[in-house]
Write an enzyme that holds these catalytic residues in place. Structure first.
Site, PDB file in Angstrom:
ATOM      1  N   GLU A  14       0.853  -1.195   0.000  1.00  0.00           N
ATOM      2  CA  GLU A  14       0.000   0.000   0.000  1.00  0.00           C
ATOM      3  C   GLU A  14       0.885   1.240   0.000  1.00  0.00           C
ATOM      4  O   GLU A  14       1.767   1.407   0.854  1.00  0.00           O
ATOM      5  CB  GLU A  14      -0.946   0.045   1.211  1.00  0.00           C
ATOM      6  CG  GLU A  14      -1.902   1.240   1.080  1.00  0.00           C
ATOM      7  CD  GLU A  14      -2.883   1.399   2.234  1.00  0.00           C
ATOM      8  OE1 GLU A  14      -2.790   0.657   3.227  1.00  0.00           O
ATOM      9  OE2 GLU A  14      -3.746   2.297   2.131  1.00  0.00           O
ATOM     10  N   GLU A  39       4.676   5.243   3.609  1.00  0.00           N
ATOM     11  CA  GLU A  39       4.024   6.504   3.989  1.00  0.00           C
ATOM     12  C   GLU A  39       5.115   7.536   4.260  1.00  0.00           C
ATOM     13  O   GLU A  39       6.106   7.235   4.922  1.00  0.00           O
ATOM     14  CB  GLU A  39       3.158   6.280   5.236  1.00  0.00           C
ATOM     15  CG  GLU A  39       2.602   7.517   5.897  1.00  0.00           C
ATOM     16  CD  GLU A  39       1.771   8.400   4.971  1.00  0.00           C
ATOM     17  OE1 GLU A  39       0.849   7.906   4.313  1.00  0.00           O
ATOM     18  OE2 GLU A  39       2.100   9.612   4.891  1.00  0.00           O
ATOM     19  N   ASP A  89      -3.261  12.157  -2.468  1.00  0.00           N
ATOM     20  CA  ASP A  89      -3.507  13.605  -2.537  1.00  0.00           C
ATOM     21  C   ASP A  89      -3.785  13.989  -3.992  1.00  0.00           C
ATOM     22  O   ASP A  89      -2.969  13.700  -4.873  1.00  0.00           O
ATOM     23  CB  ASP A  89      -2.298  14.365  -1.995  1.00  0.00           C
ATOM     24  CG  ASP A  89      -2.023  13.993  -0.543  1.00  0.00           C
ATOM     25  OD1 ASP A  89      -2.975  13.996   0.256  1.00  0.00           O
ATOM     26  OD2 ASP A  89      -0.872  13.657  -0.214  1.00  0.00           O
ATOM     27  N   LYS A  93      -4.836  21.879  -8.160  1.00  0.00           N
ATOM     28  CA  LYS A  93      -4.367  23.008  -8.977  1.00  0.00           C
ATOM     29  C   LYS A  93      -3.434  22.503 -10.070  1.00  0.00           C
ATOM     30  O   LYS A  93      -2.541  21.687  -9.791  1.00  0.00           O
ATOM     31  CB  LYS A  93      -3.607  24.003  -8.089  1.00  0.00           C
ATOM     32  CG  LYS A  93      -4.502  24.729  -7.111  1.00  0.00           C
ATOM     33  CD  LYS A  93      -3.749  25.824  -6.386  1.00  0.00           C
ATOM     34  CE  LYS A  93      -4.689  26.500  -5.404  1.00  0.00           C
ATOM     35  NZ  LYS A  93      -3.992  27.142  -4.299  1.00  0.00           N
ATOM     36  N   THR A 158      -9.777   1.913   4.185  1.00  0.00           N
ATOM     37  CA  THR A 158      -8.910   2.979   4.687  1.00  0.00           C
ATOM     38  C   THR A 158      -9.765   3.982   5.471  1.00  0.00           C
ATOM     39  O   THR A 158     -10.996   3.982   5.377  1.00  0.00           O
ATOM     40  CB  THR A 158      -8.201   3.719   3.538  1.00  0.00           C
ATOM     41  OG1 THR A 158      -9.180   4.470   2.806  1.00  0.00           O
ATOM     42  CG2 THR A 158      -7.462   2.777   2.607  1.00  0.00           C
ATOM     43  N   GLU A 161     -11.789   6.054   2.973  1.00  0.00           N
ATOM     44  CA  GLU A 161     -12.889   5.333   2.329  1.00  0.00           C
ATOM     45  C   GLU A 161     -14.026   5.084   3.308  1.00  0.00           C
ATOM     46  O   GLU A 161     -15.196   5.238   2.952  1.00  0.00           O
ATOM     47  CB  GLU A 161     -12.397   4.011   1.723  1.00  0.00           C
ATOM     48  CG  GLU A 161     -13.502   3.286   0.985  1.00  0.00           C
ATOM     49  CD  GLU A 161     -13.061   2.655  -0.309  1.00  0.00           C
ATOM     50  OE1 GLU A 161     -11.869   2.387  -0.465  1.00  0.00           O
ATOM     51  OE2 GLU A 161     -13.924   2.434  -1.170  1.00  0.00           O
TER      52      GLU A 161
END
Ligand SMILES: C[S@@+](CC[C@H](N)C(=O)[O-])C[C@H]1O[C@@H](n2cnc3c(N)ncnc32)[C@H](O)[C@@H]1O
Length: 210
Positions: A14, A39, A89, A93, A158, A161
């Site tokens: 993951e 992470e 993420d 923009k 998660t 989710e």
């Protein structure tokens, strides 16, 4: 891990596990499989590490760092039966979109983790524009077949989710399966154009030209 899972473990990987809810619960639910989480935010990494330690899980490895960097430098190609990327993420923009974890420039790195021919990528986002962009990126990729799914099977979720499911928010969920085939076919046409390997007679050269 090799002692417990053999020479070529079938990793579940993951990328961007956040607080580790899905990863830790999945590892706890299936001790026969090894799980690797990546992470980059220390606070979340430490929280997930505490959760895994508290449950005394011996089938979880956590890495703190930037996923694409770790894939390029450390993680073996073809190591994963499944790669999970949930609610990365979205960087809405346009000037920030190059930071996206999954886009035409990075998709080859992520897919290279998958073990051919069985490997699968699971992706979800609530950012519909990003979800459509990833669906298109995968649909144009010669190495995978992609499908949309309305819901995942029963099982751990998660944090994002679970929250968005409770709120009934629309979610794009994708599963990409490797078609098999050679290494060259793993390159996305758009990503390949971004790989500058050096000037050839003054022209830009891509690896496909070598
Ligand atoms: C929006 S959160 C979602 C967390 C979790 N996947 C979930 O669905 O609840 C995105 C997570 O991915 C991590 N992340 C974003 N880009 C990353 C990268 N390039 N490498 C590693 N982690 C990343 C962030 O630190 C954050 O924890």
């Amino acid at each position: 891990m090799r002692a417990a899972f053999g020479e070529r473990p079938d990793w579940e990987v993951e990328l961007g596990f956040g607080k580790g809810r899905f990863l830790v619960a999945s590892a706890a639910a299936d001790a026969s499989r090894p799980f690797l989480g990546v992470e980059m935010v220390s606070k979340y990494f430490r929280l997930a590490a505490r959760r895994a330690a508290w449950r005394r899980l011996s089938n979880v490895v956590l890495l703190r760092g930037e996923a694409l960097y770790l894939i390029a430098t450390l993680l073996p190609a073809g190591m994963a039966r499944t790669v999970h990327v949930y609610f990365p993420d979205p960087w809405p923009k346009s000037r920030h979109q190059r930071r996206r974890l999954l886009d035409p420039r990075t998709v080859d790195l992520v897919l290279a983790l998958l073990d051919p021919p069985r490997g699968r990528l699971f992706f979800a986002t609530d950012h519909l524009e990003y979800g459509e962009a990833v669906a298109e990126t995968l649909a144009l990729h010669p190495a995978v077949a992609v499908e949309r799914v309305a819901a995942w099977p029963e099982g751990p979720r998660t944090n994002y989710e679970a929250k968005f499911e409770r709120e009934g928010r629309p979610i794009v969920r994708l599963v990409a399966r490797l078609r098999g085939g050679g290494r060259a076919s793993l390159l996305h046409p758009a990503g390949r154009d971004d790989l500058l390997v050096g000037p050839a007679g003054g022209r830009r050269a891509s690896p496909g030209a070598l």
